[in-house]
Design a protein around this motif. Sequence first.
Motif, mmCIF file in Angstrom:
data_model
loop_
_atom_site.group_PDB
_atom_site.id
_atom_site.type_symbol
_atom_site.label_atom_id
_atom_site.label_comp_id
_atom_site.label_asym_id
_atom_site.label_seq_id
_atom_site.Cartn_x
_atom_site.Cartn_y
_atom_site.Cartn_z
ATOM 1 N N ILE A 298 -24.605 -11.912 -5.919
ATOM 2 C CA ILE A 298 -23.868 -12.591 -6.621
ATOM 3 C C ILE A 298 -22.468 -12.665 -5.535
ATOM 4 C CG2 ILE A 298 -22.316 -10.885 -7.882
ATOM 5 C CD1 ILE A 298 -22.079 -12.829 -10.027
ATOM 6 N N GLU A 299 -21.707 -13.981 -5.428
ATOM 7 C CA GLU A 299 -20.532 -14.226 -4.786
ATOM 8 C C GLU A 299 -19.373 -14.278 -5.796
ATOM 9 O OE1 GLU A 299 -21.332 -17.215 -2.080
ATOM 10 O OE2 GLU A 299 -23.109 -16.365 -1.215
ATOM 11 N N TYR A 300 -18.018 -13.825 -5.377
ATOM 12 C CA TYR A 300 -16.974 -13.892 -6.348
ATOM 13 C C TYR A 300 -15.811 -13.753 -5.356
ATOM 14 C CZ TYR A 300 -17.867 -9.073 -6.993
ATOM 15 O OH TYR A 300 -18.114 -7.892 -7.021
ATOM 16 N N PRO A 301 -14.490 -14.120 -5.762
ATOM 17 C CA PRO A 301 -13.453 -13.788 -5.312
ATOM 18 C C PRO A 301 -12.599 -12.656 -5.697
ATOM 19 C CG PRO A 301 -12.938 -15.564 -6.840
ATOM 20 C CD PRO A 301 -14.502 -15.203 -6.828
ATOM 21 N N ILE A 302 -12.055 -11.816 -5.068
ATOM 22 C CA ILE A 302 -11.421 -10.722 -5.375
ATOM 23 C C ILE A 302 -9.930 -10.687 -4.817
ATOM 24 C CG2 ILE A 302 -13.314 -9.095 -5.796
ATOM 25 C CD1 ILE A 302 -12.184 -7.702 -3.133
ATOM 26 N N THR A 303 -8.853 -9.969 -5.502
ATOM 27 C CA THR A 303 -7.545 -9.769 -4.790
ATOM 28 C C THR A 303 -7.537 -8.616 -4.356
ATOM 29 O OG1 THR A 303 -6.872 -11.362 -6.688
ATOM 30 C CG2 THR A 303 -5.216 -10.280 -5.376
ATOM 31 N N ARG A 304 -6.969 -8.558 -3.071
ATOM 32 C CA ARG A 304 -6.861 -7.167 -2.308
ATOM 33 C C ARG A 304 -5.292 -6.484 -2.762
ATOM 34 N NH1 ARG A 304 -8.393 -5.817 2.742
ATOM 35 N NH2 ARG A 304 -6.141 -5.786 2.974
ATOM 36 N N LYS A 305 -5.279 -5.323 -2.360
ATOM 37 C CA LYS A 305 -3.811 -4.687 -2.597
ATOM 38 C C LYS A 305 -2.766 -5.460 -2.248
ATOM 39 C CE LYS A 305 -2.119 -0.054 -2.651
ATOM 40 N NZ LYS A 305 -2.116 1.420 -2.283
ATOM 41 N N ASP A 306 -2.957 -6.083 -1.016
ATOM 42 C CA ASP A 306 -1.965 -6.795 -0.554
ATOM 43 C C ASP A 306 -1.472 -8.254 -0.972
ATOM 44 O OD1 ASP A 306 -3.959 -8.054 0.596
ATOM 45 O OD2 ASP A 306 -3.446 -7.554 2.657
ATOM 46 N N GLY A 307 -2.363 -8.648 -2.013
ATOM 47 C CA GLY A 307 -2.303 -9.765 -2.823
ATOM 48 C C GLY A 307 -2.968 -10.993 -2.164
ATOM 49 N N ARG A 308 -3.850 -10.867 -1.015
ATOM 50 C CA ARG A 308 -4.568 -11.819 -0.406
ATOM 51 C C ARG A 308 -5.834 -11.869 -1.141
ATOM 52 N NH1 ARG A 308 -7.926 -11.609 4.063
ATOM 53 N NH2 ARG A 308 -7.080 -9.418 4.581
ATOM 54 N N LYS A 309 -6.337 -13.196 -1.339
ATOM 55 C CA LYS A 309 -7.626 -13.326 -2.021
ATOM 56 C C LYS A 309 -8.458 -13.505 -0.965
ATOM 57 C CE LYS A 309 -6.332 -15.161 -6.523
ATOM 58 N NZ LYS A 309 -6.408 -16.186 -7.628
ATOM 59 N N ILE A 310 -9.821 -12.701 -1.231
ATOM 60 C CA ILE A 310 -10.950 -13.224 -0.321
ATOM 61 C C ILE A 310 -12.235 -13.231 -0.941
ATOM 62 C CG2 ILE A 310 -9.779 -11.454 1.353
ATOM 63 C CD1 ILE A 310 -11.707 -9.078 0.579
ATOM 64 N N TRP A 311 -13.174 -13.875 -0.589
ATOM 65 C CA TRP A 311 -14.645 -14.104 -1.009
ATOM 66 C C TRP A 311 -15.611 -12.850 -0.653
ATOM 67 C CZ3 TRP A 311 -16.874 -17.265 -4.666
ATOM 68 C CH2 TRP A 311 -15.884 -18.309 -5.120
ATOM 69 N N VAL A 312 -16.319 -12.261 -1.738
ATOM 70 C CA VAL A 312 -17.182 -11.055 -1.333
ATOM 71 C C VAL A 312 -18.565 -11.653 -1.918
ATOM 72 C CG1 VAL A 312 -15.371 -9.337 -1.471
ATOM 73 C CG2 VAL A 312 -16.640 -9.942 -3.437
ATOM 74 N N TRP A 313 -19.602 -10.747 -1.210
ATOM 75 C CA TRP A 313 -21.021 -11.049 -1.576
ATOM 76 C C TRP A 313 -21.465 -9.723 -2.145
ATOM 77 C CZ3 TRP A 313 -25.373 -8.686 0.542
ATOM 78 C CH2 TRP A 313 -26.419 -9.037 0.369
ATOM 79 N N GLU A 314 -21.961 -9.445 -3.250
ATOM 80 C CA GLU A 314 -22.246 -8.179 -3.800
ATOM 81 C C GLU A 314 -23.949 -8.262 -3.808
ATOM 82 O OE1 GLU A 314 -21.843 -5.168 -7.576
ATOM 83 O OE2 GLU A 314 -20.460 -6.802 -7.201
#
Length: 410
Positions: free
Chosen positions: A303-319
């Motif tokens: 599955i692919e979905y976005p997460i928010t990093r500790k620094d506030g930047r949003k990235i897309w990840v594949w799990e």
Amino acid sequence: MEKIQGRHTPLRRSLWIVGIYLLVGWLWITFSDYLVQQWFPDPETLSRVQTYKGAFFVLVTALVLFLSLIRQFVSDRTLLSLNVRQQEEIRELNQFRESVIERANVWINVLDPEGRVVLWNKAAEDISGYPREEVMDSDAIWQWLYPEEENRVRIRERANEILRDEGEVVGYETWITTRNGRERQLSWNSRSLRNDAGEITGSIAIGQDITDIREAENTLRWRERQLSTIMDNLPGMAYRCRYDEFWTMLSVSNGCLELTGYEPHELVNNSLVSYAKLIDEACNETILRTVESAIGNAEPFSIEYPITRKDGRKIWVWERGRGVEGEGELVLEGIILDISDRKELEEELSELATRDSLTGVLNRREMTRILEEEIARAKRYDRELALLWIDFDHFKAINDDHGHAAGDPC
């Protein structure tokens, strides 16, 4: 204690009985004769009474002797029966002990105070390769098992400490050389043996062959180091988490910091933040359904979905992961990769495929697709459709006179 025991020895007991018998007999004869002479002065009557008195004394003596013999016979019979039972119990106990020692799957040997072998069970034979006929009543086994002198002296001194009652050995590990020249690692438990008087009569040693265990432990440690190295160099985060609403991380690789901005210990067991908090709320339901479906079908999930990093930047990840049984509960194991660059590239490619690179308006292919969809929708709902057409006059003249390089900015 010795005086009390001596007083009850058979000889002293017999002497006491004889002494009491003589004293009672002397008192009986002396006082009975005196009383009879006083009571019966007639010589003829006195003679008959003396006869009856003697017969009575003999009868009483015989009765006492009879009762004493009966009591002694009963006591002897009881002691004999008890002794027979004790001998039988001792024999059964010895048989049980020998059976247990022989069938034990651990090395058992007993040494005398001089360090000579007096007991050598079958496991000791199997592990060392030396039969008991070669080692019994000898201390040569020390040199055979420990051919290296310095090592042999050190271990022999440890055994002598036990024979001197200077402690016991628990979990003492040594390497031995077997008869065929192979080396085996054993873990020893040993202590001294004492008799009823408290004197040291030798020592007993129980050894467990731990060669295979130690090899398995070393192999496991090597594999763990290898796995740790692989996981630490993975492009992303390998994880193991609970199947719960927080996606509670039980363990994560060091790639966690680069992926999420959080240290591994900050995510594990939701120490600082749960992984669920990093996921875009709009995606939680989709992720949950995807994981549930995969677990229900015993399949891995992706599955692919976005997460928010500790620094506030949003990235897309594949799990990608799957459900496994671990420690009595269902857990998830998998890997999560940063695919933000791929997502940006996909968006750029989508933009290039549907829009004009110069003006940003939809190209002919995308316009045709949209028009077909809108026409079909208008027909389906029986409604009108409007189309606005804009044309730039004389734009071609600019390109013809000044070239496309000048026309593009216009």
